[in-house]
Design a protein around this motif. Structure first.
Motif, PDB file in Angstrom:
ATOM      1  N   ASP A 111       4.101  -0.057  13.443  1.00 51.72           N
ATOM      2  CA  ASP A 111       3.984  -1.510  13.259  1.00 51.72           C
ATOM      3  C   ASP A 111       3.201  -2.122  14.416  1.00 51.72           C
ATOM      4  O   ASP A 111       3.296  -1.642  15.548  1.00 51.72           O
ATOM      5  CB  ASP A 111       5.383  -2.159  13.224  1.00 51.72           C
ATOM      6  N   GLN A 139      -4.156  -4.361  -1.686  1.00 49.28           N
ATOM      7  CA  GLN A 139      -3.385  -4.172  -0.452  1.00 49.28           C
ATOM      8  C   GLN A 139      -4.298  -3.566   0.613  1.00 49.28           C
ATOM      9  O   GLN A 139      -5.302  -2.930   0.296  1.00 49.28           O
ATOM     10  CB  GLN A 139      -2.210  -3.220  -0.705  1.00 49.28           C
ATOM     11  N   HIS A 162       4.957   2.525   7.136  1.00 48.98           N
ATOM     12  CA  HIS A 162       5.625   1.223   6.960  1.00 48.98           C
ATOM     13  C   HIS A 162       4.718   0.265   6.182  1.00 48.98           C
ATOM     14  O   HIS A 162       3.490   0.331   6.259  1.00 48.98           O
ATOM     15  CB  HIS A 162       5.951   0.595   8.328  1.00 48.98           C
ATOM     16  N   GLN A 163       5.365  -0.645   5.461  1.00 45.74           N
ATOM     17  CA  GLN A 163       4.626  -1.679   4.735  1.00 45.74           C
ATOM     18  C   GLN A 163       4.174  -2.738   5.742  1.00 45.74           C
ATOM     19  O   GLN A 163       4.923  -3.110   6.637  1.00 45.74           O
ATOM     20  CB  GLN A 163       5.566  -2.315   3.687  1.00 45.74           C
ATOM     21  N   LYS A 166       3.611  -6.380   6.835  1.00 43.99           N
ATOM     22  CA  LYS A 166       4.120  -7.688   6.380  1.00 43.99           C
ATOM     23  C   LYS A 166       3.012  -8.733   6.313  1.00 43.99           C
ATOM     24  O   LYS A 166       2.989  -9.576   5.431  1.00 43.99           O
ATOM     25  CB  LYS A 166       5.239  -8.164   7.314  1.00 43.99           C
ATOM     26  N   ASP A 167       2.091  -8.700   7.275  1.00 45.24           N
ATOM     27  CA  ASP A 167       1.023  -9.700   7.334  1.00 45.24           C
ATOM     28  C   ASP A 167      -0.331  -8.987   7.299  1.00 45.24           C
ATOM     29  O   ASP A 167      -0.685  -8.264   8.213  1.00 45.24           O
ATOM     30  CB  ASP A 167       1.183 -10.514   8.644  1.00 45.24           C
TER      31      ASP A 167
END
Length: 341
Positions: A18, A147, A156-157, A159-160
């Motif tokens: 992240d 995406q 991880h996805q 978020k922004d």
């Protein structure tokens, strides 16, 4: 030169998943390319290592949300595609998963029909040429449905979406971010300009080949993917003047480095130009323009580790990477940075 010479052992937990809350709060390892000496600091202190006569070269490419999830017409089978290169008339070269479901003539529906793709043909590396049809503006539809194409090692996805984009991104076209630039904030760039350091912006649209592993044992046999670049007259003038005045040309990222080294004449001067480059920089390469480099920590045995080794020597780079692992630096796209001076 053996690809294994560029291997280092990286614990999985050091791969940053992240981005940090504050872009400029990442750590910075400063490496002297001549002596191999290292210092440890914080990225926002990079300004202390820059001199008023220097120039920073930024890659202002913008990542497009190139990953699309659709369904095969007729069977509703799930298909994922990645946009690689825009050809013409809404035809794109793409990477399709699973490829066996995407034979020529197949139609893929995205966003309940907001976007429809038809597979035209299978090309090199099993990539597919797909023609898209839609109503409205392609970029707006892509922004809605697409995406960010995060590298395979990030699970991880995000978020922004903007966190996989530099604050100076301008020109749409990349399938991956020029990640060394992710550490800069608008405030830090303003402070750098206020100190008298000039900024030159170039463009190189980063392709997915940047993550392609080197599959040959002998480094010299590896063939690089090609990427589109542009150097404006303004950027060329700033870089040429910096050299003339004895300042350093400091590239932010390996993509900026590859751009100016591709565009430079033999005497190291630049002029306005654009084109495709497949330049491969590895130890033994003589840099024509670049003096110093801001970069992230790269994958073992990758072409990017080879590029930084060409600048600071393989021994110095491998020592620095070993130290970074020991000191638990964060690695890869969302990780910490290195300044090779």
């Amino acid at each position: 030169m053996d690809v294994k010479d560029f291997y280092y052992d990286l614990p999985q937990e050091l791969i940053a998943q992240d981005p940090l809350e504050d872009r400029s709060s990442s750590r910075l390892l400063v490496l002297n390319k001549e002596t191999g000496e290292m210092e440890h600091t914080n990225f926002k202190h990079i300004i202390d290592y820059l001199n008023p006569e220097d120039c920073l070269v930024l890659n202002n490419t913008k990542v497009i949300p190139a990953r699309l999830f659709g369904e095969k017409e007729g069977t509703q089978a799930k298909i994922e595609i990645l946009l690689l290169k825009r050809k013409e008339n809404d035809i794109w070269e793409t990477l399709v998963k699973p490829g066996k479901k995407a034979k020529p003539g197949t139609k893929i529906i995205f966003g309940q029909g907001l976007l429809v793709g038809e597979v035209l043909e299978v090309v090199e590396d099993g990539n597919r040429l797909i023609q898209f049809s839609y109503e409205g503006i392609f970029e707006e539809i892509l922004d809605r449905l697409g995406q960010m194409p995060l590298p395979p090692y990030i699970t991880h996805q995000l978020k922004d979406k903007n966190r996989y984009q530099t604050v100076y991104a301008k020109h749409d076209g990349s399938a991956a971010a020029p990640t060394a630039g992710l550490h800069f904030t608008p405030e830090l760039l303003e402070q750098i300009k206020a100190k008298g350091i000039r900024i030159a912006e170039v463009t190189l649209h980063v392709g997915l080949g940047t993550f392609r592993p080197v599959k040959v044992e002998n480094v010299q046999e590896h063939h690089m993917h090609s990427e589109f670049y542009m150097v404006t007259q303004e950027a060329a003038d700033i870089i040429n003047e910096t050299k003339k005045k004895g300042g350093r040309v400091i590239c932010v990222g390996t993509t900026s480095c590859r751009t100016i080294e591709s565009a430079a004449a033999e005497d190291g001067t630049l002029r306005e130009c654009s084109g495709w480059t497949d330049i491969f920089i590895y130890p033994g390469y003589q840099f024509k323009v670049l003096d110093a480099l801001v970069t992230n920590f790269h994958l073992p045995e990758s072409t990017l580790v080879m590029l930084v080794s060409a600048l600071a020597s393989r021994e110095n780079i491998m020592n620095a990477y070993e130290t970074a692992v020991k000191e638990k630096y964060r690695f890869f796209s969302f990780g910490d940075a290195m300044f090779i001076k």
